[in-house]
Design an enzyme around this catalytic site. Structure first.
Site, PDB file in Angstrom:
ATOM      1  N   ILE A 122       0.739  -1.143  -0.068  1.00 50.03           N
ATOM      2  CA  ILE A 122      -0.024   0.078   0.012  1.00 50.03           C
ATOM      3  C   ILE A 122       0.910   1.222  -0.153  1.00 50.03           C
ATOM      4  O   ILE A 122       0.580   2.048  -0.610  1.00 50.03           O
ATOM      5  CB  ILE A 122      -0.737  -0.062   1.230  1.00 50.03           C
TER       6      ILE A 122
ATOM      7  N   CYS B 213       7.729  -0.297   8.317  1.00 49.48           N
ATOM      8  CA  CYS B 213       6.984  -0.732   7.266  1.00 49.48           C
ATOM      9  C   CYS B 213       8.190  -1.209   6.022  1.00 49.48           C
ATOM     10  O   CYS B 213       8.868  -0.088   5.795  1.00 49.48           O
ATOM     11  CB  CYS B 213       6.047   0.444   6.771  1.00 49.48           C
TER      12      CYS B 213
ATOM     13  N   LYS C  25       6.797   0.267  17.061  1.00 44.86           N
ATOM     14  CA  LYS C  25       6.356  -0.886  16.430  1.00 44.86           C
ATOM     15  C   LYS C  25       7.416  -1.333  15.723  1.00 44.86           C
ATOM     16  O   LYS C  25       7.972  -0.786  14.850  1.00 44.86           O
ATOM     17  CB  LYS C  25       5.064  -0.698  15.467  1.00 44.86           C
TER      18      LYS C  25
ATOM     19  N   ILE D 291       4.537  -8.035  15.478  1.00 41.76           N
ATOM     20  CA  ILE D 291       5.353  -7.485  14.584  1.00 41.76           C
ATOM     21  C   ILE D 291       4.739  -6.827  13.363  1.00 41.76           C
ATOM     22  O   ILE D 291       3.596  -7.076  13.106  1.00 41.76           O
ATOM     23  CB  ILE D 291       6.384  -8.671  13.932  1.00 41.76           C
TER      24      ILE D 291
ATOM     25  N   THR E 103       4.990  -6.342   9.150  1.00 39.74           N
ATOM     26  CA  THR E 103       4.781  -7.500   8.075  1.00 39.74           C
ATOM     27  C   THR E 103       6.206  -7.955   7.733  1.00 39.74           C
ATOM     28  O   THR E 103       7.074  -7.121   7.976  1.00 39.74           O
ATOM     29  CB  THR E 103       4.286  -6.974   6.778  1.00 39.74           C
TER      30      THR E 103
ATOM     31  N   GLY F 108       0.238 -10.603  14.091  1.00 42.83           N
ATOM     32  CA  GLY F 108       0.835 -11.470  13.201  1.00 42.83           C
ATOM     33  C   GLY F 108      -0.033 -12.870  12.931  1.00 42.83           C
ATOM     34  O   GLY F 108       0.114 -13.785  13.778  1.00 42.83           O
TER      35      GLY F 108
ATOM     36  N   GLY G 231      -5.148  -7.916  12.542  1.00 44.81           N
ATOM     37  CA  GLY G 231      -5.210  -7.546  11.201  1.00 44.81           C
ATOM     38  C   GLY G 231      -6.038  -8.193   9.975  1.00 44.81           C
ATOM     39  O   GLY G 231      -7.066  -7.939   9.740  1.00 44.81           O
TER      40      GLY G 231
HETATM   41  C1  LIG Z   1      -3.272  -3.702   4.018  1.00 44.60           C
HETATM   42  C2  LIG Z   1      -2.318  -3.642   5.177  1.00 44.60           C
HETATM   43  C3  LIG Z   1      -2.050  -2.200   5.495  1.00 44.60           C
HETATM   44  C4  LIG Z   1      -1.229  -2.024   6.783  1.00 44.60           C
HETATM   45  N1  LIG Z   1      -0.604  -0.724   7.041  1.00 44.60           N
HETATM   46  C5  LIG Z   1      -0.052  -0.337   8.065  1.00 44.60           C
HETATM   47  C6  LIG Z   1       0.404   0.782   8.666  1.00 44.60           C
HETATM   48  O1  LIG Z   1      -0.223   1.746   8.009  1.00 44.60           O
HETATM   49  N2  LIG Z   1       1.076   1.115   9.717  1.00 44.60           N
HETATM   50  C7  LIG Z   1       1.688   0.026  10.312  1.00 44.60           C
HETATM   51  O2  LIG Z   1       2.453   0.052  11.415  1.00 44.60           O
HETATM   52  N3  LIG Z   1       1.371  -1.449   9.864  1.00 44.60           N
HETATM   53  C8  LIG Z   1       0.591  -1.583   8.816  1.00 44.60           C
HETATM   54  N4  LIG Z   1       0.272  -2.947   8.636  1.00 44.60           N
HETATM   55  C9  LIG Z   1       0.828  -4.016   9.385  1.00 44.60           C
HETATM   56  C10 LIG Z   1      -0.168  -4.502  10.132  1.00 44.60           C
HETATM   57  O3  LIG Z   1      -0.651  -3.616  11.199  1.00 44.60           O
HETATM   58  C11 LIG Z   1       0.297  -5.836  11.115  1.00 44.60           C
HETATM   59  O4  LIG Z   1       1.471  -5.395  11.781  1.00 44.60           O
HETATM   60  C12 LIG Z   1       0.524  -6.995  10.372  1.00 44.60           C
HETATM   61  O5  LIG Z   1      -0.381  -7.100   9.153  1.00 44.60           O
HETATM   62  C13 LIG Z   1       0.424  -8.350  11.115  1.00 44.60           C
HETATM   63  O6  LIG Z   1      -0.685  -8.798  11.512  1.00 44.60           O
HETATM   64  P1  LIG Z   1      -1.741  -9.469  10.752  1.00 44.60           P
HETATM   65  O7  LIG Z   1      -1.145 -10.747  10.074  1.00 44.60           O
HETATM   66  O8  LIG Z   1      -2.856  -9.818  11.768  1.00 44.60           O
HETATM   67  O9  LIG Z   1      -2.334  -8.682   9.784  1.00 44.60           O
HETATM   68  C14 LIG Z   1      -0.654  -3.077   7.525  1.00 44.60           C
HETATM   69  C15 LIG Z   1      -0.852  -4.579   7.051  1.00 44.60           C
HETATM   70  C16 LIG Z   1      -1.796  -4.752   5.898  1.00 44.60           C
HETATM   71  C17 LIG Z   1      -2.259  -6.163   5.525  1.00 44.60           C
END
Ligand SMILES: Cc1cc2nc3c(=O)[nH]c(=O)nc-3n(C[C@H](O)[C@H](O)[C@H](O)COP(=O)(O)O)c2cc1C
Length: 323
Positions: A90, A149, A184, A210, A212, A262, A284
């Site tokens: 993104i 990020c 983070k 964590i 991604t 995660g 997430g």
């Molecule tokens: C579409 C998308 C957008 C994300 N945008 C951000 C963001 O703006 N800031 C951030 O710190 N993490 C962002 N993340 C990371 C998530 O907050 C999270 O750390 C990560 O996806 C792991 O959790 P999950 O497996 O439950 O998705 C994003 C993840 C996804 C999938």
């Protein structure tokens, strides 16, 4: 038996351990509408959602990353599915802090939920400027610094892979606020505990673990990479073991409350993160599959505690230790 789902992150109490993972919940509005409709139709009575303030079921709400100026985000394809997860590129798209204060905060202030603003930037000055602007806003409860990020050129993860840079940006942010400061971290480092210790020493109040995992996808037909920037961020069930390892290691290394995330989609995942050392958790990618995931998990965690005879979640934090 009365189960107490409330948790304590330092001096800060949450009604339960659940927040949403930044970037997967916008500023909450689409989900508030849907959760409110669910409450109205009674189709999910046992989810105990309030029709008037449905987001108030959360321990806290974490916003999408907010930056000093508007960011357009990345061009080209931005998401693709993987085995047990997804890749996103993104690129921290957001309308900037002024638009956030004007369009989202007044609404968020009425939702009866503590608001954590996820802060992103290209430079140290950017992070500080966002915090200084938000200090004027009583609706903000806390900050989460995104120094992790993987899919932006400048800023983002470049701060989070270097302990000196991570410590500096934490110290500068600390000086700008007395509100809780969450940092983070990225798993894309050799030893996450080095970064964790640096940000603890610089004044962080909690860690989010964590962001991604850096990954790649190939477009075989065109014989090129799927994402224009090449690298993208892997999330979802595929990364849960990596996240658990980060939580368990940081639980040993620092004295800070940890927010684990995660691949959480089931109550068993939540329990695993708490046993590994998380005090709270964020959900997430699972919300994209089922937008009611978090309310279901709140219900299911209460039931799980009942079944297991657990009266307070603090009994479980970090019980499963690394050798
Ligand atoms: C579409 C998308 C957008 C994300 N945008 C951000 C963001 O703006 N800031 C951030 O710190 N993490 C962002 N993340 C990371 C998530 O907050 C999270 O750390 C990560 O996806 C792991 O959790 P999950 O497996 O439950 O998705 C994003 C993840 C996804 C999938």
């Amino acid at each position: 038996m009365t189960v107490d789902l409330s948790v304590q992150l330092g001096d800060w109490s949450w009604r339960n351990p659940f927040t949403v993972a930044s970037g997967t919940f916008a500023a909450g509005r689409p989900y508030a509408d849907l959760w409110s409709q669910t409450a109205t139709t009674g189709s999910a009575d046992s989810l105990a959602l309030s029709q008037a303030a449905p987001l108030s079921c959360l321990g806290a709400l974490t916003t999408k990353g907010v930056s000093r100026q508007p960011w357009l985000g990345n061009t080209g394809l931005r998401m693709t599915e993987t085995a047990s997860g997804m890749l996103n590129s993104i690129g921290l798209q957001n309308p900037g802090v002024e638009a956030f204060c004007r369009d989202d905060l007044p609404w968020l202030a009425r939702q009866q939920v503590p608001v954590i603003v996820n802060v992103s930037g290209h430079s140290e000055a950017d992070y500080v400027a966002v915090i200084e602007r938000l200090e004027q806003e009583p609706a903000v409860s806390a900050y989460e610094l995104n120094i992790s990020c993987p899919n932006v050129d400048c800023g983002g993860m470049s701060f989070g892979v270097d302990p000196v840079a991570a410590g500096r940006i934490t110290a500068l942010s600390r000086a700008a606020t007395d509100r809780p400061l969450i940092v983070k971290l990225t798993p894309n480092v050799t030893d996450i505990t080095v970064i964790a210790r640096a940000v603890e020493a610089a004044g962080a109040d909690a860690l989010s673990l964590i962001n991604t995992v850096a990954g790649l996808a190939i477009d075989r037909r065109r014989r090129q990479l799927v994402f224009e920037r090449g690298v993208a961020g892997l999330s979802g069930p595929a990364i849960k073991p990596i996240a658990l390892y980060a939580v368990a290691r940081c639980h040993q290394a620092v004295n800070l409350p940890l927010i684990g995330m995660g691949g959480i989609s089931q109550v068993e995942d939540v329990v695993d993160f708490i046993l590994a050392g998380a005090t709270a958790v964020a959900v997430g990618t699972a919300t994209f599959t089922d937008p009611l995931t978090v309310p279901r998990l709140i219900r299911d965690l209460g039931q799980w505690c009942q079944d297991q005879g657990v009266t307070s979640l603090s009994e479980l934090v970090g019980v499963a230790q690394l050798p």
